[in-house]
Write a protein that holds these residues in place. Sequence first.
Motif, short mmCIF file in Angstrom:
data_model
loop_
_atom_site.label_atom_id
_atom_site.label_comp_id
_atom_site.label_asym_id
_atom_site.label_seq_id
_atom_site.Cartn_x
_atom_site.Cartn_y
_atom_site.Cartn_z
N MET A 78 -38.22 -1.36 88.22
CA MET A 78 -38.35 -1.45 86.77
C MET A 78 -37.28 -0.60 86.07
SD MET A 78 -40.70 -3.59 86.94
CE MET A 78 -41.00 -3.82 85.21
N TRP A 79 -36.25 -1.25 85.60
CA TRP A 79 -35.13 -0.61 84.92
C TRP A 79 -34.51 0.49 85.78
CZ3 TRP A 79 -39.20 -2.78 82.45
CH2 TRP A 79 -38.87 -3.77 81.53
N SER A 80 -34.45 0.24 87.07
CA SER A 80 -33.82 1.18 87.99
C SER A 80 -32.62 0.51 88.65
CB SER A 80 -34.82 1.66 89.04
OG SER A 80 -35.41 0.56 89.72
N LEU A 81 -32.86 -0.61 89.30
CA LEU A 81 -31.77 -1.34 89.97
C LEU A 81 -30.67 -1.67 88.97
CD1 LEU A 81 -31.05 -2.56 92.76
CD2 LEU A 81 -32.02 -4.71 91.92
N SER A 82 -31.06 -2.04 87.77
CA SER A 82 -30.09 -2.45 86.74
C SER A 82 -29.29 -1.29 86.17
CB SER A 82 -30.81 -3.18 85.61
OG SER A 82 -31.71 -2.32 84.94
N GLU A 83 -29.65 -0.07 86.54
CA GLU A 83 -28.91 1.10 86.07
C GLU A 83 -28.15 1.80 87.20
OE1 GLU A 83 -31.69 3.55 83.90
OE2 GLU A 83 -32.00 2.01 82.37
N MET A 84 -28.07 1.12 88.32
CA MET A 84 -27.36 1.68 89.49
C MET A 84 -25.97 1.08 89.58
SD MET A 84 -30.21 1.48 92.46
CE MET A 84 -31.76 2.36 92.30
N PRO A 85 -25.06 1.80 90.23
CA PRO A 85 -23.74 1.21 90.51
C PRO A 85 -23.89 -0.04 91.39
CG PRO A 85 -23.77 3.58 90.99
CD PRO A 85 -25.18 3.17 90.72
N TYR A 106 -35.01 -5.35 83.71
CA TYR A 106 -33.62 -4.98 83.47
C TYR A 106 -33.20 -5.26 82.03
CZ TYR A 106 -32.31 -9.96 83.86
OH TYR A 106 -32.17 -11.31 83.68
N GLN A 107 -32.16 -4.55 81.62
CA GLN A 107 -31.57 -4.77 80.32
C GLN A 107 -30.31 -5.63 80.48
OE1 GLN A 107 -31.24 -2.29 82.44
NE2 GLN A 107 -30.78 -0.44 81.31
N GLU A 108 -29.98 -6.38 79.43
CA GLU A 108 -28.87 -7.33 79.50
C GLU A 108 -27.57 -6.66 79.94
OE1 GLU A 108 -26.53 -10.48 76.59
OE2 GLU A 108 -28.53 -9.79 76.04
N LYS A 109 -27.28 -5.50 79.39
CA LYS A 109 -26.06 -4.78 79.74
C LYS A 109 -26.40 -3.31 79.97
CE LYS A 109 -22.90 -7.84 77.52
NZ LYS A 109 -21.88 -8.15 76.61
N PHE A 110 -25.74 -2.73 80.94
CA PHE A 110 -25.86 -1.29 81.17
C PHE A 110 -24.45 -0.77 81.43
CE2 PHE A 110 -26.38 2.49 83.84
CZ PHE A 110 -27.17 3.24 83.01
N ILE A 113 -21.67 -3.02 82.86
CA ILE A 113 -22.19 -4.04 83.76
C ILE A 113 -23.01 -5.06 82.97
CG2 ILE A 113 -23.68 -4.49 85.75
CD1 ILE A 113 -23.07 -1.57 86.63
N ASN A 114 -22.67 -6.33 83.16
CA ASN A 114 -23.43 -7.42 82.55
C ASN A 114 -24.56 -7.79 83.52
OD1 ASN A 114 -24.47 -9.91 81.75
ND2 ASN A 114 -22.50 -10.61 80.94
N ASN A 115 -25.73 -7.21 83.29
CA ASN A 115 -26.87 -7.43 84.18
C ASN A 115 -27.39 -8.86 84.13
OD1 ASN A 115 -27.28 -4.94 85.52
ND2 ASN A 115 -28.07 -4.07 83.62
N LEU A 116 -27.31 -9.48 82.98
CA LEU A 116 -27.76 -10.87 82.87
C LEU A 116 -26.97 -11.74 83.84
CD1 LEU A 116 -29.87 -12.47 81.30
CD2 LEU A 116 -28.14 -12.93 79.57
N ALA A 117 -25.67 -11.60 83.86
CA ALA A 117 -24.81 -12.36 84.78
C ALA A 117 -25.07 -11.93 86.23
CB ALA A 117 -23.34 -12.16 84.42
N TYR A 118 -25.25 -10.64 86.45
CA TYR A 118 -25.49 -10.12 87.80
C TYR A 118 -26.76 -10.75 88.40
CZ TYR A 118 -26.55 -7.01 91.67
OH TYR A 118 -26.86 -6.52 92.92
N PHE A 119 -27.86 -10.74 87.65
CA PHE A 119 -29.12 -11.25 88.19
C PHE A 119 -29.14 -12.78 88.26
CE2 PHE A 119 -30.47 -6.89 87.13
CZ PHE A 119 -30.92 -6.52 88.39
#
Length: 159
Positions: A78-85, A106-110, A113-119
């Motif tokens: 929960m909002w951990s993986l998306s804030e990691m390198p 996750y949040q869209e961007k961190f 990093i574009n998390n939306l694209a990553y996931f």
Amino acid sequence: KNILEIGAGYGLLSSIALKILKPKKITIFDLEIFIFLQKVYLGNIINNFLMHKFNFHNNLTSLRVSQKKFRPNLTFAMWSLSEMPIKLRENLIPIIFDSDFILIGYQEKFENINNLAYFKNLQKKKLNYKFQNIKVPYLKNNFYLFAEKIKNINEKKYK
């Protein structure tokens, strides 16, 4: 049944999972300072005889060893993986995707990093999982990604 939580904050979700789901083991992977907080918090809110149900790890090597013994059926990030390198994420993905059920917040961007694209890209790689990506209604640009392992991928393809 076993649970893995990546980045457990102070341990609230793990404590709720312990009470409701009653797993055999809960494995927490986090930074050392948070593991200290989790041990204090959990030690104060649950019975001491239940602390043996928790494994705490702050490095990938010990987490991998634990995973072989206590394979997770359910994983939370929960909002951990998306804030990691990205490099650390990529090391955790095989561990996370050993579970039958996964919930990632996750949040869209961190940072950059574009998390939306990553996931979305991750979903394309994991063909043996069924995914559902849902906007969090009360947090702008935040999402829940649910994943469920498909038991027999060939059976699902041809139905």
